[in-house]
Motif scaffolding. Sequence first.
Motif, PDB file in Angstrom:
ATOM      1  N   TYR A  19      11.016   3.628 -26.329  1.00 30.43           N
ATOM      2  CA  TYR A  19      12.317   3.884 -27.159  1.00 30.43           C
ATOM      3  C   TYR A  19      13.147   2.827 -28.501  1.00 30.43           C
ATOM      4  CZ  TYR A  19      15.783   6.285 -30.174  1.00 30.43           C
ATOM      5  OH  TYR A  19      15.967   7.678 -31.741  1.00 30.43           O
ATOM      6  N   ASP A  20      12.857   3.160 -29.873  1.00 31.41           N
ATOM      7  CA  ASP A  20      13.338   1.243 -30.757  1.00 31.41           C
ATOM      8  C   ASP A  20      14.054   2.379 -31.715  1.00 31.41           C
ATOM      9  OD1 ASP A  20      14.129  -0.727 -31.891  1.00 31.41           O
ATOM     10  OD2 ASP A  20      13.020  -2.290 -31.328  1.00 31.41           O
ATOM     11  N   PRO A  21      14.801   3.036 -31.960  1.00 32.21           N
ATOM     12  CA  PRO A  21      15.577   3.197 -33.605  1.00 32.21           C
ATOM     13  C   PRO A  21      15.861   2.273 -34.273  1.00 32.21           C
ATOM     14  CG  PRO A  21      17.538   2.993 -31.799  1.00 32.21           C
ATOM     15  CD  PRO A  21      15.930   2.334 -31.222  1.00 32.21           C
ATOM     16  N   PHE A  22      15.331   0.621 -34.226  1.00 33.69           N
ATOM     17  CA  PHE A  22      15.839  -0.140 -34.691  1.00 33.69           C
ATOM     18  C   PHE A  22      14.780  -1.034 -35.378  1.00 33.69           C
ATOM     19  CE2 PHE A  22      19.767  -0.054 -31.728  1.00 33.69           C
ATOM     20  CZ  PHE A  22      20.398  -0.354 -32.194  1.00 33.69           C
ATOM     21  N   LEU A 126      22.762  -0.762 -41.031  1.00 30.81           N
ATOM     22  CA  LEU A 126      22.637   0.060 -39.665  1.00 30.81           C
ATOM     23  C   LEU A 126      23.791   0.140 -39.618  1.00 30.81           C
ATOM     24  CD1 LEU A 126      18.937  -0.912 -38.516  1.00 30.81           C
ATOM     25  CD2 LEU A 126      19.523  -0.310 -40.131  1.00 30.81           C
ATOM     26  N   GLN A 127      24.669   1.257 -41.310  1.00 29.30           N
ATOM     27  CA  GLN A 127      26.150   1.449 -40.321  1.00 29.30           C
ATOM     28  C   GLN A 127      26.122   2.493 -39.470  1.00 29.30           C
ATOM     29  OE1 GLN A 127      28.104   0.218 -41.546  1.00 29.30           O
ATOM     30  NE2 GLN A 127      27.365  -1.804 -43.214  1.00 29.30           N
ATOM     31  N   ASP A 128      25.463   3.695 -39.675  1.00 26.78           N
ATOM     32  CA  ASP A 128      25.474   4.646 -38.202  1.00 26.78           C
ATOM     33  C   ASP A 128      24.557   4.441 -37.153  1.00 26.78           C
ATOM     34  OD1 ASP A 128      22.917   4.109 -39.825  1.00 26.78           O
ATOM     35  OD2 ASP A 128      22.231   6.368 -39.630  1.00 26.78           O
ATOM     36  N   MET A 129      24.399   3.205 -36.392  1.00 26.46           N
ATOM     37  CA  MET A 129      23.463   2.692 -35.565  1.00 26.46           C
ATOM     38  C   MET A 129      24.307   2.168 -34.928  1.00 26.46           C
ATOM     39  SD  MET A 129      19.700   2.786 -36.491  1.00 26.46           S
ATOM     40  CE  MET A 129      18.689   2.923 -35.001  1.00 26.46           C
ATOM     41  N   PRO A 130      24.511   1.853 -33.597  1.00 24.58           N
ATOM     42  CA  PRO A 130      25.474   1.238 -32.825  1.00 24.58           C
ATOM     43  C   PRO A 130      24.609  -0.311 -32.889  1.00 24.58           C
ATOM     44  CG  PRO A 130      24.950   3.383 -31.381  1.00 24.58           C
ATOM     45  CD  PRO A 130      24.201   3.585 -32.719  1.00 24.58           C
TER      46      PRO A 130
END
Length: 281
Positions: A19-22, A126-130
């Motif tokens: 899983y890679d949301p980036f 990607l402001q909403d992703m840590p």
Amino acid sequence: MATFRAIESCKPEKERLVYDPFAAAFLSKFYQTLVAVCALPFIRKIVTTGIQLRWPGTFTSAVARTKLIDDMIIDAVKTDGINQIIIVSATLDTRAHRLNIGVPVHYVEVDHPKVQYAKRAVLAELQDMPTVRIDYVPLDLNTQQMSDVIPQLLQRNHNKTLFLWEALTTSMEAREADTIFKYINNFPSGTQVIFTYIDKAVLENPKAFNGFVSIDRILRRSGENWDFGLHPGDLNSFMEARNMKMRYEGGAEKYRAQYFGNKSRRMKGYEYFRVVRGEVK
């Protein structure tokens, strides 16, 4: 690779290996749209079938290999006390941000400054992703050596280091390898290294390997020439000559079987792409 990670991430949680949301953020608008529609299982099936037809074995091999290396890193941290990971030629690697190992790890990415600039610009949006803090070390392997640019403080005794280098497929990379492995040997005993390479047999007899001729043609058109390989049977002596012992060695057939189980029997192509995990003596 970013596209493959993004497609795999579209699967339901219980089905996906990675899983890679980036990953999708690095893709062009066309590929972002393609990945978005891959949320639909029948579209994802069509896309992955198309990938298999054009680049036999690349998708399943890439996903299983990514999972394998992820697990190796997690094992090194949790079992061997590794607390520093240096990724050489990191390109669009996102492990620092997506692997939730649960203990503090210092990540260092070494790559060409232009590649790092573009990557950091995307991540900054990607402001909403840590994201986690990474030390970026710019290095042009054409004109510099790792020992010239990586600060001495990374070699302090309280650091237990793992190097990751997913590249050993060209003659230029082979020349770099001697310099890189020599540098790694400056680190204490127990320092680990994970790298990938291709079986030399595929260069000696390309037609004997499913799909390699067409993949090689596509690679050459894109300016990438795979012209260096190693015989798996020579890996022990290769590692010994560089003051390292081998902890794992295997090709796509092996690591696909590890993660896909019986389904891997129907997966063909890319068996020549191999992974090594070693350790400085």
